[in-house]
Enzyme design. Structure first.
Site, PDB file in Angstrom:
ATOM      1  N   GLY A 136       0.786  -1.225   0.000  1.00 50.30           N
ATOM      2  CA  GLY A 136       0.000   0.000   0.000  1.00 50.30           C
ATOM      3  C   GLY A 136       0.817   1.273   0.000  1.00 50.30           C
ATOM      4  O   GLY A 136       0.261   2.366   0.136  1.00 50.30           O
ATOM      5  N   ARG A 193      -4.211  13.301  -3.921  1.00 52.32           N
ATOM      6  CA  ARG A 193      -4.898  13.567  -5.177  1.00 52.32           C
ATOM      7  C   ARG A 193      -6.256  14.203  -4.880  1.00 52.32           C
ATOM      8  O   ARG A 193      -6.857  13.928  -3.849  1.00 52.32           O
ATOM      9  CB  ARG A 193      -5.090  12.270  -5.970  1.00 52.32           C
ATOM     10  CG  ARG A 193      -3.815  11.473  -6.129  1.00 52.32           C
ATOM     11  CD  ARG A 193      -3.939  10.394  -7.173  1.00 52.32           C
ATOM     12  NE  ARG A 193      -4.843   9.317  -6.811  1.00 52.32           N
ATOM     13  CZ  ARG A 193      -4.961   8.189  -7.512  1.00 52.32           C
ATOM     14  NH1 ARG A 193      -4.247   8.022  -8.609  1.00 52.32           N
ATOM     15  NH2 ARG A 193      -5.792   7.234  -7.129  1.00 52.32           N
ATOM     16  N   ARG A 200     -14.750   5.130 -11.174  1.00 55.40           N
ATOM     17  CA  ARG A 200     -14.150   4.592 -12.391  1.00 55.40           C
ATOM     18  C   ARG A 200     -15.133   3.677 -13.117  1.00 55.40           C
ATOM     19  O   ARG A 200     -16.126   3.238 -12.545  1.00 55.40           O
ATOM     20  CB  ARG A 200     -12.892   3.785 -12.030  1.00 55.40           C
ATOM     21  CG  ARG A 200     -11.896   4.543 -11.176  1.00 55.40           C
ATOM     22  CD  ARG A 200     -11.145   3.612 -10.225  1.00 55.40           C
ATOM     23  NE  ARG A 200     -10.250   4.351  -9.331  1.00 55.40           N
ATOM     24  CZ  ARG A 200      -8.991   4.647  -9.614  1.00 55.40           C
ATOM     25  NH1 ARG A 200      -8.457   4.233 -10.759  1.00 55.40           N
ATOM     26  NH2 ARG A 200      -8.255   5.332  -8.769  1.00 55.40           N
ATOM     27  N   ASP A 270     -10.172   0.109 -15.149  1.00 51.08           N
ATOM     28  CA  ASP A 270     -10.141   0.605 -13.771  1.00 51.08           C
ATOM     29  C   ASP A 270      -9.369   1.912 -13.663  1.00 51.08           C
ATOM     30  O   ASP A 270      -9.355   2.535 -12.600  1.00 51.08           O
ATOM     31  CB  ASP A 270      -9.555  -0.447 -12.823  1.00 51.08           C
ATOM     32  CG  ASP A 270      -8.169  -0.902 -13.235  1.00 51.08           C
ATOM     33  OD1 ASP A 270      -8.048  -1.506 -14.321  1.00 51.08           O
ATOM     34  OD2 ASP A 270      -7.199  -0.667 -12.491  1.00 51.08           O
TER      35      ASP A 270
END
Length: 518
Positions: A136, A193, A200, A270
């Site tokens: 991660g 972000r 998506r 995706d």
């Protein structure tokens, strides 16, 4: 204390799994609750002043230790309720099943000073239920690339997710950059972000593939209500209008990619935004010497599925997969075909618009498409830089078209000399077309300057900033960010940032092709 106000509608209105912890196959849930994993010593490397202003974040707050703690994953502001989203996707043309936010954690949906909704999402903040075997985390090099490209694309006028901050973690991350069995320790980082939505195509594909039509419908209804509030109606007609708008936005986005020479590199479903935003900046690149078959992604080096020239066709194919996922909601499948047709019509219209703008014409005639295709063929044959070629045409004299105007665009001096007659012939053809056009020279040049950037985020420029940052000097990141804030302007003293790719960068890792390692 932050002035951010959060309105976390996705978490409130879609079914989720409040359990934190174990990685798992999630069924029936749109999201999972998850907390960022704390890091040793978070520190701010760079931030976007424009994005901070939209969010109402003041300079003193950004400079505070608390800001680095929050956007490094060690703390939360009031109102933040972190989650990761569940989705699937087609990767390189094949169904991949459940994927999900493997290292992206949304902190919340903030309401900006403009009244807009801005989801804040940390990338690299630790594992989620969808991380599978990964940690991660994200390395500094990939985080710098994502941070810079998010803002560079925005200032180019390309629909994109944004970036608020780039935070170093003070920890090392182990990555096998070339997938060759030689992992190395690299500095870690986290990007925040920002987008109105990170939904998506894969968010709709996964429940549809599982036959969970109730969840599919919930995703569609939620997306329309939150992200497409101008749409009216109900039932299939509303869904058809929504899908058509998704197709239209996707066409506009890809047309901009083609205009500025951007190659995404990993156009899996995706990685396709339902809002038509460029999302997930991985092994991307800008076309240097013009080659429609070029891809920056080493993983795609043989098949070249996602090469520059096929991006419009891939986007259409991806929309076809989205239509397939939505089909259970339609009795009349022709309504979905209408949306796909809208993509083609919109893309062709954008292509004509951009052709006229890039060549400095009042309008695009059919023969102008042939004219620009002839230029592209010449650029490919002669190894001419795409950005420098189009920028060089701005100051061309229609009365005396001189090939020397494009001298700096050539990568191979021998080819420049050999192909000089063909270039002269094309320039004369172009000059004759300009003399037929009603735009004045000043209007033509102004129009071309807004369509043909002087500065783009070439991979070698990003790599130079990365090299310096990895040695403890982040000033190159900030300098490059400043240049990319005004990509269409002639910036005094910054000619080096507009130069073609140097010879040393042709085959260097990170400067030509990149892996998905991040």
């Amino acid at each position: 204390m932050t002035h951010l106000h959060f309105d976390n509608r996705l978490r409130q209105q879609l079914p989720g799994d409040p359990e934190e912890g174990a990685r798992r196959r999630e069924v029936g849930a749109a999201w999972s609750s998850v907390l960022p994993t704390p890091v040793a010593a978070p520190y701010l490397i760079a931030h976007s002043a424009e994005m901070a202003q939209v969010l109402g974040l003041e300079a003193a707050e950004i400079a505070s230790a608390q800001f680095a703690q929050v956007f490094g994953g060690n703390a939360l502001y009031p109102g933040m309720q972190p989650w990761a989203v569940n989705y699937g996707g087609h990767q390189f043309g094949h169904w991949a099943g459940q994927l999900g936010d493997g290292r992206a954690i949304s902190l919340g949906e903030a309401i900006g000073t403009d009244g807009g909704r801005y989801e804040l999402q940390l990338k690299g903040a630790g594992p989620t239920p969808y991380s599978r075997g990964a940690d991660g985390r994200a390395v500094l090099r990939s985080s710098i690339r994502e941070f810079l490209c998010s803002e560079a694309m925005h200032h180019l006028g390309v629909p994109t997710t944004r970036a608020l901050s780039l935070v170093g973690t003070g920890e090392a991350v182990v990555r096998d950059m070339f997938y060759d069995g030689h992992p190395q320790r690299e500095p870690g980082a986290i990007v925040c972000r920002v987008a109105p939505s990170f939904i998506r195509f894969g968010n709709f594909e996964l429940p549809s593939a599982r036959g969970d039509i109730a969840l599919l419908k919930q995703w569609v209804d939620f997306t329309i209500a939150r992200d497409f509030p101008a749409l009216a109606g109900a039932g299939e007609a509303l869904y058809a209008d929504w899908f058509a708008q998704v197709c239209e936005r996707t066409a506009v986005m890809v047309a901009h990619w083609m205009r500025v020479g951007f190659v995404h590199g990993v156009m899996n479903t995706d990685n396709m935004s339902i809002l038509g935003l460029t999302i997930d900046y991985g092994p991307y690149g800008w076309v240097d010497d013009y080659d429609p078959d070029w891809t920056p992604n080493t993983t795609d080096a043989q098949g070249r599925r996602y090469r520059f020239g096929t991006q419009p066709q891939v986007a259409y194919w991806n929309l076809g997969r989205l239509a397939q996922a939505l089909a259970p909601l339609f009795a009349d499948q022709a309504l979905l075909q209408y949306g796909l047709d809208r993509f083609r019509d919109t893309y062709l219209a954008c292509d004509r618009r951009d052709t006229a703008a890039k060549l400095g014409l009042a309008e695009c005639r059919d023969e102008d498409l042939q004219l620009i295709d002839a230029l592209r063929a010449l650029m490919r044959e002669s190894e001419m830089d795409m950005t420098l070629t189009f920028r060089g045409l701005i100051d061309l004299s229609p009365e005396h078209p001189d090939p020397a105007q494009l001298r700096d665009a050539f990568y191979d001096e021998d080819k420049r000399l050999v192909d000089a007659p063909q270039l002269q012939q094309w320039l004369q053809r172009y000059a004759a077309r300009l003399q037929q056009d009603p735009l004045s020279p000043e209007e033509r040049r102004a129009r071309m300057r807004l369509a043909n950037p002087r500065y783009v985020l070439r991979n070698y420029l990003a790599q130079q900033a990365i090299d310096r940052a990895e040695q403890g000097d982040p000033s190159g990141v900030q300098e490059l960010l400043e240049v990319m804030r005004r990509p269409y302007d002639d910036q005094h003293g910054r000619d080096a940032f507009a130069a073609r790719r140097p010879d040393w960068a042709r085959d260097r890792a990170g400067c030509s092709m990149l892996s998905c390692s991040s």
